[in-house]
Structures are given as C-alpha cells and as structure tokens.
Design a protein around this motif. Structure first.
Motif, mmCIF file in Angstrom:
data_model
loop_
_atom_site.group_PDB
_atom_site.id
_atom_site.type_symbol
_atom_site.label_atom_id
_atom_site.label_comp_id
_atom_site.label_asym_id
_atom_site.label_seq_id
_atom_site.Cartn_x
_atom_site.Cartn_y
_atom_site.Cartn_z
ATOM 1 N N GLY A 77 0.807 -1.207 0.000
ATOM 2 C CA GLY A 77 0.000 0.000 0.000
ATOM 3 C C GLY A 77 0.839 1.255 0.000
ATOM 4 N N ASP A 78 2.072 1.138 0.467
ATOM 5 C CA ASP A 78 2.992 2.276 0.510
ATOM 6 C C ASP A 78 3.678 2.409 -0.847
ATOM 7 N N ASP A 79 3.699 3.628 -1.376
ATOM 8 C CA ASP A 79 4.352 3.856 -2.671
ATOM 9 C C ASP A 79 5.849 3.583 -2.611
ATOM 10 N N ARG A 80 6.422 3.627 -1.423
ATOM 11 C CA ARG A 80 7.865 3.379 -1.278
ATOM 12 C C ARG A 80 8.137 1.889 -1.120
ATOM 13 N N LYS A 81 7.490 1.107 -1.920
ATOM 14 C CA LYS A 81 7.605 -0.350 -1.814
ATOM 15 C C LYS A 81 8.934 -0.830 -2.377
ATOM 16 N N PRO A 82 9.502 -1.861 -1.777
ATOM 17 C CA PRO A 82 10.734 -2.439 -2.326
ATOM 18 C C PRO A 82 10.432 -3.215 -3.598
ATOM 19 N N GLU A 83 11.362 -3.191 -4.527
ATOM 20 C CA GLU A 83 11.159 -3.847 -5.816
ATOM 21 C C GLU A 83 11.894 -5.177 -5.917
ATOM 22 N N TYR A 84 12.576 -5.583 -4.851
ATOM 23 C CA TYR A 84 13.455 -6.743 -4.965
ATOM 24 C C TYR A 84 12.852 -8.018 -4.377
ATOM 25 N N TYR A 85 11.563 -7.998 -4.041
ATOM 26 C CA TYR A 85 10.898 -9.207 -3.572
ATOM 27 C C TYR A 85 10.146 -9.868 -4.728
ATOM 28 N N PHE A 86 10.017 -11.182 -4.669
ATOM 29 C CA PHE A 86 9.149 -11.896 -5.602
ATOM 30 C C PHE A 86 8.612 -13.137 -4.906
ATOM 31 N N ARG A 87 7.663 -13.799 -5.545
ATOM 32 C CA ARG A 87 6.978 -14.922 -4.912
ATOM 33 C C ARG A 87 6.921 -16.109 -5.861
ATOM 34 N N LEU A 88 7.127 -17.293 -5.305
ATOM 35 C CA LEU A 88 7.012 -18.537 -6.059
ATOM 36 C C LEU A 88 5.915 -19.388 -5.429
ATOM 37 N N GLY A 89 4.976 -19.839 -6.235
ATOM 38 C CA GLY A 89 3.907 -20.704 -5.754
ATOM 39 C C GLY A 89 4.094 -22.127 -6.243
ATOM 40 N N VAL A 90 3.498 -23.080 -5.527
ATOM 41 C CA VAL A 90 3.646 -24.493 -5.897
ATOM 42 C C VAL A 90 2.308 -25.172 -6.138
ATOM 43 N N SER A 91 1.212 -24.437 -6.094
ATOM 44 C CA SER A 91 -0.092 -25.078 -6.228
ATOM 45 C C SER A 91 -0.425 -25.441 -7.664
ATOM 46 N N SER A 92 0.343 -24.944 -8.625
ATOM 47 C CA SER A 92 -0.012 -25.161 -10.027
ATOM 48 C C SER A 92 1.077 -25.848 -10.833
ATOM 49 N N ILE A 93 2.134 -26.286 -10.193
ATOM 50 C CA ILE A 93 3.244 -26.903 -10.913
ATOM 51 C C ILE A 93 3.487 -28.301 -10.360
ATOM 52 N N GLU A 94 3.695 -29.248 -11.246
ATOM 53 C CA GLU A 94 3.932 -30.623 -10.825
ATOM 54 C C GLU A 94 5.287 -30.728 -10.139
ATOM 55 N N VAL A 95 5.371 -31.644 -9.188
ATOM 56 C CA VAL A 95 6.569 -31.731 -8.358
ATOM 57 C C VAL A 95 7.809 -32.052 -9.187
ATOM 58 N N ASP A 96 7.658 -32.848 -10.251
ATOM 59 C CA ASP A 96 8.835 -33.229 -11.028
ATOM 60 C C ASP A 96 9.313 -32.128 -11.973
ATOM 61 N N LYS A 97 8.626 -30.988 -11.983
ATOM 62 C CA LYS A 97 9.068 -29.854 -12.797
ATOM 63 C C LYS A 97 9.734 -28.762 -11.963
ATOM 64 N N ILE A 98 9.642 -28.883 -10.652
ATOM 65 C CA ILE A 98 10.101 -27.793 -9.794
ATOM 66 C C ILE A 98 11.611 -27.609 -9.885
ATOM 67 N N ARG A 99 12.358 -28.697 -9.792
ATOM 68 C CA ARG A 99 13.811 -28.558 -9.819
ATOM 69 C C ARG A 99 14.286 -27.942 -11.132
ATOM 70 N N ALA A 100 13.776 -28.453 -12.251
ATOM 71 C CA ALA A 100 14.196 -27.922 -13.552
ATOM 72 C C ALA A 100 13.810 -26.452 -13.689
ATOM 73 N N GLY A 101 12.629 -26.097 -13.170
ATOM 74 C CA GLY A 101 12.196 -24.709 -13.249
ATOM 75 C C GLY A 101 13.071 -23.782 -12.430
ATOM 76 N N VAL A 102 13.434 -24.205 -11.212
ATOM 77 C CA VAL A 102 14.298 -23.377 -10.365
ATOM 78 C C VAL A 102 15.705 -23.303 -10.948
ATOM 79 N N GLU A 103 16.182 -24.399 -11.504
ATOM 80 C CA GLU A 103 17.516 -24.382 -12.114
ATOM 81 C C GLU A 103 17.572 -23.375 -13.259
#
Length: 615
Positions: free
Chosen positions: A451-477
């Motif tokens: 809500g604050d305009d002075r928000k940091p730009e260096y955060y991001f989020r990774l979710g796991v509810s939509s990706i199969e477990v055997d794709k996670i390692r390759a995706g992160v790599e």
C-alpha cells in the motif's frame, strides 16, 4: 434468428443493399459469422429479411469483392479465412462516439485495477510458479461428480430448487458448524454462519457494513490487495502495519483503529504464520481498545512443519472477530463457495445486504458441498492436497537452497502454497519476472501487495499449487541461470581481506572442521567433516533432517557429495576464510558461507600463514 440480428431501417436514406452490407460486416467483425463459416443462401436471407433476392445477391457480391466473403463453386458463400490480414489492410471504421456519456453517469468512482498476478494462459507455461490456482490433477472429479449426481435426485431437488429467500442451505451450515469449524477451535450457532460467493464477497459485505470515511482500518504491509481496494472504495483511512517473521506486529497497531484485517494462518503474501502469543496479544488489544478483527483464514490447514494454531476467532469472548474462510482454494478457485462466522446480529445485517445483489449462492452448489463434506470426501481431499503441497513445498526449498543459496533470503514459513523471496536490493522483480516469462517460467512480482508507494522492488513470490513436483527442480535451475546471467545484479561479494586457501593450506585446514550456517529459509544447519573423508549433516532447529556423505580434495578444490541433499550431486568449491567464517566459491562466485570450528584445533604451521594471520 437473422431477422433479429440484421434489423433493417425503413426511414433512412441508406439503401437496403447498403444496410444489409453494413449489418453483415458488423456481424462478421463481432464473430456472429466466424471465419470459414457458411453464409445463408441469398434466397433464404432474402426471405427472412423480406427483401428482393437480388438485393442480397448484390450485397454478397460487394462483400466478396472487398474480401469479407468468398464464393465456392457448387458449395455456397463463406466468410473469408483470411480476415485477419484483410482487417490489417482494410481496418473497419471506428464505431460512433458514445452519445450517452457513461463516464459522467457513473456515480461511484472506479478504482484503478491492479494488474493480474499471472496471464490468463498460465497453463501453457512449462513452469508456472504461481499461487491461487490449482493443478487440475488435484481436483476430486469422481467424488464431486457423485455428490453432484446425488444433488440431482428428486428428493434433493425438492430441498434446494424452490425459492428459499435469503436463507442458505441448512445442511451445509450444519456440516460447516460441526465438522469444519471445530478443527479451527471455533464453535458457532447456525445463525452465526453465512455462506458467501467466496471470501471476497464476505469481505465486500463487511466493508459495506463497518467501513466508511470516518473509520480507520489497520492492514498488514505487505498485505492482501483485495481488502485494501475495498477499504479505499469505502473511503476508510488505512493504517499500514509491518509484518515480520511472526506475522503482523501487534505492538505497532494504533490504539485508535476501528478494525484490523489480518491473514494469520499464512499471511498474504509472505506466508508467515501469526504466532500464538501475538494472536492472544491481538485479541487482548482489541478488547482493551474496542476495535474489531477481520480474520481471513487463508490456507488455514496447509501446515507442513507444525500443527496449525487455533483461529483468532477461537479466542474471541466478546464477539469482536469476523471470521472468513473458503472452500474455493481447497477444491477449485472457480467454485466460489466461502463462509463467514460472526455474531448473529452482524450475520443478519450481512444477509440482508447480500440479498440486494444475490439472495444466496447457488443452492445446488451449496447442497453438493454439504454432501461432499458429510460423505467424508472433504477430509480425504484435504489430506491428499496437503500431502501433495508438502512434497512440492519441500522440493522448492531443496531447489532454492541448491541453486540460489546466497542470492536470496526467504520468509520463515511452516507451510502454505507460496514462498516469499527477498533478492538483492537492486533486483527489479518486475523485469526479472518478465525475463523469466520469456523462458517459460511464471513468477510473481509483488508490488501489488504494497500500500505504501515506497515499496521495495526486490521481492518476488514462487507458488507451488499449479506446478507438478517433477518440474520444480528444472524450473528453479532455469530460473537460477536467468538470475546469475543478469549482469546488473550485484551479488554478495567475497570480503576483500578473506584468505583463499591453496592446496597445502586446504589440506591442513579442512579435516575435522565443523560448519554452522543457515539455509535460505533461515533454518540452522551443521556439517561435521571427519578425517577419514566422511561427513554428517543436520538441518533444522531440532535437527529434523540429517544426511551423510563423503568429501575429498583435488588440488585447491574441495569436493563433497551427500547421499540425499543437493540431489546427491558431486560439487566442487574453492574455499576462503576470514576469522571464524568460511566461504565457498564456485566459478569465482560466492555461493555460500558459514562459521566454522576445528576439532582438535589446528596447530600453527608454515603452510597456513594467511589463515593464522586472519585468525
């Protein structure tokens, strides 16, 4: 049908032929006649429009000459398959200006719409690290089909098909009251429960009832943007309260607020869990300073490390907590069935307000959900879902710790379907997300949660509810490769006065060392090297995870291989030390650091002048 679609005007200077032509162009542009579809014969269209056949023939001929239609011998008239290129060369005329001036007629100002967290075609991406959507394989097709079938028998239809006014399905209310809420420590009466079209409708109803320009709402920062927009819509003042690894900082909540909104189970978006002590502190503060608590119990049962804390509502003895939850995130986002628990007086007002827009959520869906719970399917799905998410969550942790050990820091989380990640301070997460998307990876930049305009730009989020477990390692790599290739990202550097160990120094130093550090998730780890080349590792506050492996030296490179950790890969590192810190480098880049001890202490030797100096 065509006589309704192609309405010809009698009192106009435009000829019937031109009217038919214009109407057909509009119908083609708007998709009523798709590309490649067959048009009605000139005779049939003339009969339906009550005009001479030649009038239609001439209109068809003009459209054929202009590229809208094509004539196929002995087959008929068809809409051209090349409409896209035709429109590029001959763009259709712009529609006339809106004479009604709707912008001036709208009495409620519209709020700026937040950009969606992911594209509509997210399922086409090979690595969708997003939250809020579930893998289709997790939906309980057969159980839901059975409950839907039972809902459609004659006896059941008679219970839900009639007009029940604004009342909800009493069967579903009872199932929620006796089987769902007690797991959260909540015991409620039927008149204290309202079924909603997802949690968002519940938030809308309560915002209409308790927020106005004279009220102050305290919200988590970062926090759920849907609630922030509702508060802005009502004109309420918003007091942003920082979140740390124990949830919302209760001490920082102003005593004069009218309401506090919190997502305590897995905070949106950081996924941290509000500690039990802060839950108790929050309810005590609400009682003392007379404000209400809006508890959105998002992902309340997705705990993989510890048991879930009881809901804040379970601590409520004065009727100050409005509790919201949803089945949509468990089964499917499109299901849109949620519920609200609050004092009967509030529920009565919310039900009355709800009836002004929708009397109740679809009764057949309510009955299907009630059967789904009563037949035990809900518990089964919850167990399966948690097991699946736990596997994915653990796989994501392992991959991040392996490929990005020093580049990121993650929030302290005990579960949930997403991971909140802090990158280097000059990382632009929006640009990083865009670059990842070009490589088939969807991650979420998180500016929308601030809500604050002075928000940091260096955060991001990774979710796991939509990706199969055997794709996670390759995706992160692959994501790590994109990260490391970003030349503008200034990663953590080796201290200038750290001593890189050569072959002789390394041989004297490394045996009988013990390393103590933290994973990217902030959990402690300990690694003990033995002089015979074996090693043992412990991870977690209570040494929950252990592994064994081997280490050896080749020149000035230290190699190690775990049985399970780091996927059992052989990895080699150069080593530097400074004081009691050890640094691991690979390809000249700092990849990890820790503190070390030596047992027994290494005696000073001529082979270790740099090490002795730094100690």
């Amino acid at each position: 049908m065509l006589q309704h679609l192609l309405v010809l005007e009698a009192n106009t200077n435009i000829s019937l032929q031109q009217q038919i032509k214009q109407k057909l162009i509009e119908a083609i542009i708007h998709g009523y006649f798709p590309a490649g579809s067959k048009m009605p014969s000139s005779r049939k269209l003339a009969e339906q429009l009550d005009v001479a056949r030649n009038t239609v023939v001439f209109a068809y001929q003009q459209l054929t000459d202009e590229g809208y239609l094509i004539s196929k011998e002995r087959s008929g008239i068809y809409v051209s398959d090349n409409l896209q290129s035709h429109f590029e060369q001959n763009p259709p005329a712009e529609s006339s200006e809106d004479k009604c001036h709707w912008k001036n007629r709208l009495k409620t100002p519209t709020r700026s719409k937040l950009p969606p967290p992911y594209p509509d075609n997210w399922q086409e991406y090979p690595y969708p690290f997003i939250a809020g959507q579930f893998d289709l394989s997790l939906f309980p097709v057969n159980p839901w089909r059975e409950c839907s079938r039972l809902t459609m028998n004659i006896n059941e239809i008679s219970t839900w098909a009639s007009d029940s006014g604004s009342q909800d399905d009493l069967f579903l209310i009872e199932e929620i009251r006796t089987k769902v809420l007690p797991r959260r420590g909540i015991f409620a009466k039927p008149e204290e429960i309202l079924i909603t079209v997802g949690s968002q409708q519940g938030l809308y109803l309560l915002s209409e009832l308790v927020l106005n320009p004279q009220t102050i709402l305290a919200m988590e920062e970062p926090g759920y943007p849907g609630m922030r927009q509702l508060a802005e819509h009502r004109g309420a003042a918003i007091d942003l309260v920082k979140v740390d690894n124990k949830g919302i900082q209760v001490d920082e909540i102003n005593n004069h607020v009218d309401a506090v909104f919190t997502t305590p189970s897995h905070q949106v978006p950081t996924a941290v869990t509000l500690s039990q002590s802060r839950r108790e502190q929050l309810i005590e503060k609400a009682n003392e300073h007379d404000f209400i608590i809006i508890e959105d119990d998002y992902e309340c049962e997705a705990n993989f490390v510890t048991n879930p804390h009881p809901a804040i509502k379970s601590l409520d003895t004065q009727g100050r907590v409005i509790y919201l939850s949803s089945f949509s995130k468990v089964l499917a986002p499109g299901l849109r069935i949620g519920f609200m628990v609050a004092p009967a007086e509030f529920i009565k007002a919310a039900r009355s307000l709800r009836s002004l827009s929708v009397r109740h959520p679809p009764a057949n869906n309510q009955r299907t959900m009630a059967l789904f719970i009563s037949l035990g399917y809900y518990d089964t799905v919850m167990r399966k879902l948690n097991q699946t998410l736990q596997l994915r969550w653990q796989e994501l942790r392992e991959a991040l710790n392996h490929y990005l050990p020093t580049a990121i820091v993650t929030s302290h989380s005990v579960g949930g379907s997403a991971c909140w990640i802090k990158g280097p301070k000059h990382l632009n997460s929006q640009q990083f997300a865009a670059q990842a998307a070009k490589n088939g990876i969807l991650i979420e930049s998180v500016s929308r949660y601030y809500g604050d305009d002075r928000k940091p730009e260096y955060y991001f989020r990774l979710g796991v509810s939509s990706i199969e477990v055997d794709k996670i390692r390759a995706g992160v790599e692959l994501l790590a490769q994109i990260f490391w290739q970003n030349q503008e990202t200034e990663l953590e550097q080796l201290p200038a006065n750290a001593q890189k160990l050569n072959t002789e120094q390394l041989a004297d130093f490394i045996a009988n060392c013990e390393f103590i550090g933290r994973t990217v998730f902030g959990e402690p780890y300990r690694i003990k090297l033995e002089s015979d080349g074996s090693m043992q590792g412990w991870e977690g506050h209570h040494n929950e995870k252990t592994d064994q492996g081997q280490w050896w030296l080749e020149g000035d490179t230290w190699f190690r291989q775990w049985q399970h950790w780091s996927y059992g890969e052989v990895l080699g590192f150069n080593i530097a030390v400074l004081g009691k810190q050890i640094f691991w480098l690979r390809d000249g880049k700092l990849v990890d650091s820790a503190f070390y001890t030596q047992k027994p202490p290494v005696a000073p030797s001529e082979n270790m002048p740099g090490l002795i100096k730094n100690q």
